[in-house]
Design a protein around this motif. Structure first.
Motif, PDB file in Angstrom:
ATOM      1  N   ALA A   1       1.044  -1.273  -0.140  1.00 37.51           N
ATOM      2  CA  ALA A   1       0.285   0.119   0.106  1.00 37.51           C
ATOM      3  C   ALA A   1       0.279   1.239   0.320  1.00 37.51           C
ATOM      4  O   ALA A   1       0.824   2.180  -0.906  1.00 37.51           O
ATOM      5  CB  ALA A   1      -1.209   0.118   1.052  1.00 37.51           C
ATOM      6  N   LEU A   2       1.372   1.531   0.786  1.00 37.41           N
ATOM      7  CA  LEU A   2       2.995   2.320   0.698  1.00 37.41           C
ATOM      8  C   LEU A   2       3.200   2.517  -0.816  1.00 37.41           C
ATOM      9  O   LEU A   2       3.482   3.805  -1.113  1.00 37.41           O
ATOM     10  CB  LEU A   2       3.730   2.016   1.648  1.00 37.41           C
ATOM     11  N   ARG A   3       3.736   1.568  -1.438  1.00 39.55           N
ATOM     12  CA  ARG A   3       4.214   1.708  -2.573  1.00 39.55           C
ATOM     13  C   ARG A   3       3.804   2.273  -3.223  1.00 39.55           C
ATOM     14  O   ARG A   3       3.627   3.227  -4.430  1.00 39.55           O
ATOM     15  CB  ARG A   3       5.072   0.108  -2.826  1.00 39.55           C
ATOM     16  N   LEU A   4       2.604   1.666  -3.320  1.00 45.20           N
ATOM     17  CA  LEU A   4       1.472   2.328  -4.338  1.00 45.20           C
ATOM     18  C   LEU A   4       1.368   3.978  -4.336  1.00 45.20           C
ATOM     19  O   LEU A   4       0.924   4.167  -5.321  1.00 45.20           O
ATOM     20  CB  LEU A   4       0.131   1.352  -3.988  1.00 45.20           C
ATOM     21  N   ARG A   5       1.136   4.546  -3.179  1.00 50.15           N
ATOM     22  CA  ARG A   5       0.833   6.073  -2.812  1.00 50.15           C
ATOM     23  C   ARG A   5       2.453   6.740  -3.402  1.00 50.15           C
ATOM     24  O   ARG A   5       2.325   7.663  -3.664  1.00 50.15           O
ATOM     25  CB  ARG A   5       1.069   6.136  -1.017  1.00 50.15           C
ATOM     26  N   GLN A   6       3.906   5.888  -3.121  1.00 49.33           N
ATOM     27  CA  GLN A   6       5.167   6.092  -3.733  1.00 49.33           C
ATOM     28  C   GLN A   6       5.326   6.060  -5.212  1.00 49.33           C
ATOM     29  O   GLN A   6       6.289   6.730  -5.376  1.00 49.33           O
ATOM     30  CB  GLN A   6       5.493   5.894  -2.567  1.00 49.33           C
TER      31      GLN A   6
ATOM     32  N   ALA B   1       3.209   5.318 -10.942  1.00 45.28           N
ATOM     33  CA  ALA B   1       4.130   4.601 -12.086  1.00 45.28           C
ATOM     34  C   ALA B   1       2.750   2.582 -11.912  1.00 45.28           C
ATOM     35  O   ALA B   1       1.875   1.772 -12.435  1.00 45.28           O
ATOM     36  CB  ALA B   1       4.770   4.254 -13.425  1.00 45.28           C
ATOM     37  N   LEU B   2       3.019   2.509 -10.908  1.00 44.45           N
ATOM     38  CA  LEU B   2       2.759   1.010 -10.033  1.00 44.45           C
ATOM     39  C   LEU B   2       0.868   1.169  -9.474  1.00 44.45           C
ATOM     40  O   LEU B   2       0.776   0.142 -10.180  1.00 44.45           O
ATOM     41  CB  LEU B   2       3.562   0.460  -9.019  1.00 44.45           C
ATOM     42  N   ARG B   3       1.224   2.147  -9.561  1.00 44.00           N
ATOM     43  CA  ARG B   3      -0.315   2.501  -9.328  1.00 44.00           C
ATOM     44  C   ARG B   3      -1.169   2.831 -10.257  1.00 44.00           C
ATOM     45  O   ARG B   3      -2.085   2.250 -10.339  1.00 44.00           O
ATOM     46  CB  ARG B   3      -0.631   3.671  -8.291  1.00 44.00           C
ATOM     47  N   GLY B   4      -0.902   3.050 -11.111  1.00 46.37           N
ATOM     48  CA  GLY B   4      -1.302   3.391 -12.169  1.00 46.37           C
ATOM     49  C   GLY B   4      -1.725   1.719 -12.849  1.00 46.37           C
ATOM     50  O   GLY B   4      -3.029   1.341 -13.854  1.00 46.37           O
ATOM     51  N   ALA B   5      -1.199   0.783 -12.942  1.00 45.18           N
ATOM     52  CA  ALA B   5      -0.611  -0.426 -13.617  1.00 45.18           C
ATOM     53  C   ALA B   5      -1.640  -0.932 -12.801  1.00 45.18           C
ATOM     54  O   ALA B   5      -2.252  -1.588 -13.055  1.00 45.18           O
ATOM     55  CB  ALA B   5       0.476  -1.202 -13.404  1.00 45.18           C
ATOM     56  N   VAL B   6      -1.548  -1.096 -11.406  1.00 39.91           N
ATOM     57  CA  VAL B   6      -2.149  -1.463 -10.736  1.00 39.91           C
ATOM     58  C   VAL B   6      -3.969  -1.033 -11.123  1.00 39.91           C
ATOM     59  O   VAL B   6      -5.109  -2.236 -10.614  1.00 39.91           O
ATOM     60  CB  VAL B   6      -1.917  -1.387  -9.308  1.00 39.91           C
ATOM     61  N   GLU B   7      -4.072   0.182 -10.494  1.00 37.80           N
ATOM     62  CA  GLU B   7      -5.458   0.276 -11.258  1.00 37.80           C
ATOM     63  C   GLU B   7      -5.963   0.109 -12.142  1.00 37.80           C
ATOM     64  O   GLU B   7      -7.366  -0.246 -12.457  1.00 37.80           O
ATOM     65  CB  GLU B   7      -6.045   2.157 -10.687  1.00 37.80           C
ATOM     66  N   THR B   8      -5.731  -0.278 -13.572  1.00 41.12           N
ATOM     67  CA  THR B   8      -5.821  -0.251 -14.660  1.00 41.12           C
ATOM     68  C   THR B   8      -6.180  -1.980 -14.408  1.00 41.12           C
ATOM     69  O   THR B   8      -7.112  -2.183 -15.322  1.00 41.12           O
ATOM     70  CB  THR B   8      -4.611  -0.110 -16.166  1.00 41.12           C
ATOM     71  N   TRP B   9      -5.782  -2.525 -14.091  1.00 51.40           N
ATOM     72  CA  TRP B   9      -5.803  -3.970 -14.016  1.00 51.40           C
ATOM     73  C   TRP B   9      -7.002  -4.319 -13.376  1.00 51.40           C
ATOM     74  O   TRP B   9      -7.410  -4.748 -13.761  1.00 51.40           O
ATOM     75  CB  TRP B   9      -4.438  -4.944 -13.000  1.00 51.40           C
ATOM     76  N   LEU B  10      -7.139  -3.571 -12.382  1.00 45.25           N
ATOM     77  CA  LEU B  10      -8.287  -3.681 -11.966  1.00 45.25           C
ATOM     78  C   LEU B  10      -9.467  -3.407 -12.597  1.00 45.25           C
ATOM     79  O   LEU B  10     -10.922  -4.135 -11.775  1.00 45.25           O
ATOM     80  CB  LEU B  10      -8.315  -3.456 -10.050  1.00 45.25           C
ATOM     81  N   ALA B  11      -9.670  -2.367 -13.088  1.00 49.22           N
ATOM     82  CA  ALA B  11     -10.202  -1.872 -14.159  1.00 49.22           C
ATOM     83  C   ALA B  11     -11.018  -3.071 -14.708  1.00 49.22           C
ATOM     84  O   ALA B  11     -12.293  -3.129 -14.826  1.00 49.22           O
ATOM     85  CB  ALA B  11     -10.015  -0.846 -14.311  1.00 49.22           C
TER      86      ALA B  11
END
Length: 114
Positions: free
Chosen positions: A66-71, A74-84
Motif C-alpha cells: 500500500a505504501l509503494r502504491l502511494r509512492q 506507475a505502479l499505482r496506474g498499472a494496478v488501477e488499470t488491472w483492477l478496472a
C-alpha cells in the motif's frame, strides 16, 4: 525515546522496529550520533499499526505494498488499470480503462508468443 524504551512501551521488538523503519512504515528521527529517537508521533503510528493489523487482519507485506502504491505512480496506474479489468459489470465493459487493460493483455500475449 530509544529503541529499547519504545520496544518496551509498544510491544514491538527492537528487530521489528528496525524492519518497520527499513520498509518505510515507521521512520523515527535520528540523533546527531545516529541513534533512533522515537517520539509521540512514532508511538502513535506503532499503536495504530498494531490496531490496523488486528482489525483488518493485514500482514506487513500488504501495508508495504500500500505504501509503494502511494509512492510509485506507475505502479499505482498499472494496478488501477488491472483492477478496472476485473469484475467489470457488463454495462461498463467499453470504458477506456477496460479497453486499455485488454490492449495491454494482448500486447503481452503477442510479445511472449514471438
Amino acid at each position: 525515546m530509544t529503541i529499547g524504551e519504545t520496544s518496551r512501551r509498544t510491544g514491538w521488538s527492537p528487530r521489528m522496529l528496525r524492519y518497520l523503519e527499513q520498509e518505510g512504515l515507521v521512520v523515527p528521527a535520528r540523533s546527531e550520533s545516529g541513534y533512533r529517537r522515537y517520539g509521540i508521533r512514532e508511538l502513535n503510528q506503532l499503536n495504530a499499526l498494531a490496531e490496523l493489523r488486528s482489525q483488518f487482519h493485514l500482514g506487513l507485506a500488504e501495508l508495504e505494498f500500500a505504501l509503494r502504491l502511494r509512492q510509485e505512480p506507475a505502479l499505482r496506474g498499472a494496478v488501477e488499470t488491472w483492477l478496472a479489468g476485473t469484475n467489470v459489470p457488463e454495462h461498463e465493459q467499453t470504458s477506456p480503462a477496460w479497453v486499455e487493460w485488454e490492449q495491454r493483455k494482448h500486447e503481452r500475449l503477442l510479445t511472449t508468443a514471438a
